[in-house]
Design a protein around this motif. Structure first.
Motif: not given
Length: 158
Positions: A96-102, A104-105, A110-111
């Motif tokens: 979650w610290q990775d901006d790309a992963y956050a 993506q999620q 949340l669409h």
């Protein structure tokens, strides 16, 4: 020869005296054997009593020891599971610290869409049963759906 001397040397007298002596010896040996037996029986009884006392005295501590060992094993197992869970949570936190992963999620859950993108939601995903349930829920008032949700969650707890 006087009768006393003659009686002393007669065969019948000698046999009688010999029989009495033998009977006395047998009686004495039986008495000694019985005394020895009774002593051994007393010793055996005392030994059995001591052994039983030791077994009774050690039974409860041994039971406690075994139950505590089982408890320790359970706690160690729980501790290992907790360590594993902590490692999983640390990995998740690092992701979650990775901006790309956050991002993506966020987009997935949340669409969310970026400015200029067009978001699409595909209707009818899932089973036919879910689709029918969703259609019925859409036709009913919102408060009926809330109460149904409360009832379903209450029923799943039981």
């Amino acid at each position: 020869m006087p009768t006393k001397d003659r009686d002393r040397f007669s065969t019948a007298t000698r046999l009688r005296v010999l029989g009495e002596q033998t009977a006395a010896r047998v009686y004495r040996s039986q008495t000694k054997r019985q005394a020895r037996r009774s002593r051994l029986t007393g010793r055996a009884a005392l030994l059995a009593l001591v052994l039983c006392s030791m077994i009774v005295a050690l039974a409860y501590p041994m039971r406690q020891y075994v139950s505590q060992r089982a408890e320790i094993a359970d706690v160690q197992k729980q501790q290992d599971q907790a360590r594993e869970r902590v490692e999983q949570l640390r990995d998740l936190k690092a992701r979650w610290q990775d901006d790309a992963y956050a991002e993506q999620q966020i987009r997935k859950r949340l669409h969310y869409v970026r400015p200029g993108e067009t978001g699409y939601t595909v209707a009818g995903q899932g089973t036919a049963q879910q689709s029918r349930t969703d259609l019925r829920a859409a036709r009913r008032p919102w408060y009926a759906n809330v109460w149904d949700g409360v009832d379903r969650s209450d029923a799943s707890d039981q």
